[in-house]
Write an enzyme that holds these catalytic residues in place. Structure first.
Site, PDB file in Angstrom:
ATOM      1  N   SER A 159       0.863  -1.188  -0.066  1.00  0.00           N
ATOM      2  CA  SER A 159       0.009  -0.040  -0.039  1.00  0.00           C
ATOM      3  C   SER A 159       0.857   1.106   0.180  1.00  0.00           C
ATOM      4  O   SER A 159       1.390   1.265  -0.840  1.00  0.00           O
ATOM      5  CB  SER A 159      -0.920   0.000   1.165  1.00  0.00           C
ATOM      6  OG  SER A 159      -1.876   0.787   1.154  1.00  0.00           O
ATOM      7  N   ASP A 171     -10.321  -6.710  -2.585  1.00  0.00           N
ATOM      8  CA  ASP A 171      -9.721  -5.394  -1.827  1.00  0.00           C
ATOM      9  C   ASP A 171     -10.656  -4.313  -1.886  1.00  0.00           C
ATOM     10  O   ASP A 171     -10.958  -3.676  -3.034  1.00  0.00           O
ATOM     11  CB  ASP A 171      -8.275  -5.032  -2.588  1.00  0.00           C
ATOM     12  CG  ASP A 171      -7.675  -4.037  -1.753  1.00  0.00           C
ATOM     13  OD1 ASP A 171      -8.135  -3.293  -0.773  1.00  0.00           O
ATOM     14  OD2 ASP A 171      -6.450  -3.981  -1.912  1.00  0.00           O
ATOM     15  N   HIS A 208      -7.202  -6.449   1.449  1.00  0.00           N
ATOM     16  CA  HIS A 208      -5.837  -5.667   1.381  1.00  0.00           C
ATOM     17  C   HIS A 208      -4.703  -6.172   1.771  1.00  0.00           C
ATOM     18  O   HIS A 208      -3.705  -5.830   1.802  1.00  0.00           O
ATOM     19  CB  HIS A 208      -6.017  -4.204   1.899  1.00  0.00           C
ATOM     20  CG  HIS A 208      -5.346  -3.217   1.276  1.00  0.00           C
ATOM     21  ND1 HIS A 208      -5.314  -2.743  -0.064  1.00  0.00           N
ATOM     22  CD2 HIS A 208      -4.431  -2.175   2.058  1.00  0.00           C
ATOM     23  CE1 HIS A 208      -4.221  -1.797  -0.105  1.00  0.00           C
ATOM     24  NE2 HIS A 208      -3.761  -1.303   1.356  1.00  0.00           N
TER      25      HIS A 208
END
Length: 305
Positions: free
Chosen positions: A127, A247, A275
């Site tokens: 991320s 996600d 995620h």
């Protein structure tokens, strides 16, 4: 696409379900600190050999250990794993006057490598960590060997409702539970222990204040993490892109666009995964990462364990 089948023409593969969890490894991560300028930087280290740098994401209460607890020892069986708490997060210090954003996060990571005398490393970025890793690839390419981007949002076109919830977090146990359930496909992953761990980290002295500054104070640029596809055309590192099909924070289609933008890249998508591929599909993710790092320029991923 069938379970685990790799489509080489598209450089894409999909896994539909996790396998049984391997026993805990015996490598043994060590908790350490190092000064990066005036930043007392907390990190975890395990294993020996070629370095692998793990860069965590940006949810409230995040730390290197919270993101990588199921990654550090397995990867450390073959590599020297280094997992720092990035500036503003976890148990790394937050010097007065710090301006948070891609530039300061990248400078902290490069300074961390310098402090440990590491000239070149593999990187796995989750991320926000993926965005920082792309900064290394674009601005310090000589420091990067191979690159794994997981749940990367650099090419996202907007903010999903689940991501907005994380950015508007207020420090209560109930709200932390709500935030974390937005990260996972399987709600059983979000245990009471995980909620408690992340909540306590989010209320460490200065932690919540820094988090609010990053994403809500105009003097900081924590949300200014987008890149253009044209930027990614300059990435020269061999790249593995990993994403969860389900996600809700960053849609998997963002990683499909990333695949199109990076010349030497392949994509693996985990179905029934949110995620947190490194937590929800830990064994498969660790195997995939080790296989990717081992592979030479003249080898195929096919048939390697």
């Amino acid at each position: 696409m069938s379970d685990g089948h790799i489509l080489y023409g598209e450089h894409m593969s999909v896994t539909d379900h996790p396998a049984a969890t391997d026993p805990t490894s015996s490598v043994g991560a060590q908790s350490r600190t190092v000064m990066v300028g005036d930043i007392k930087t907390h990190y975890h280290e395990a294993g020996s050999g070629a370095p692998v740098l793990l860069l965590h994401g940006s949810g409230p209460g995040v730390s290197a250990w919270a993101n990588w607890k199921r990654t550090i020892d397995p990867i450390g069986q073959e590599y020297r794993v280094l997992a720092p708490d990035i500036l503003g997060f976890g148990y790394t210090s937050r010097p007065e006057g710090t301006v948070y954003g891609p530039a300061s996060w990248l400078a902290h990571v490069i300074g961390f490598l310098d402090a440990l005398g590491i000239e070149k490393t593999h990187i796995i970025g989750n991320s926000l960590g993926a965005r920082i890793a792309l900064g290394v690839a674009l601005e310090h390419p000589q420091r990067l060997d191979k690159l794994i981007l997981m749940g990367s949002g650099a090419l996202r076109t907007g903010t999903t409702p689940a991501l907005a919830v994380t950015r508007n977090y207020q420090p209560t146990l109930e709200e932390m539970g709500t935030v974390l359930r937005g990260f996972a496909y399987d709600p059983s992953v979000v245990t009471d222990e995980l909620v408690e761990e992340r909540y306590r980290a989010s209320v460490e002295p200065g932690a919540f204040e820094a988090y609010r500054q990053m994403f809500h104070d105009a003097a900081h640029s924590g949300s200014d993490t987008k890149l253009d596809a044209a930027d990614l055309a300059d990435v020269r590192a061999k790249t593995l892109i990993v994403h969860g099909y389900d996600d809700k924070i960053i849609p998997y289609e963002v990683s499909v666009r990333t695949l199109s933008a990076i010349d030497d890249a392949q994509l693996h998508i985990f179905r029934k995964c949110g995620h947190w591929a490194q937590l929800e599909f830990a064994d498969e993710f660790n195997t995939l990462a080790r296989r990717f790092f081992r592979r030479t320029d003249h080898e195929s991923d096919a048939g390697k364990a």
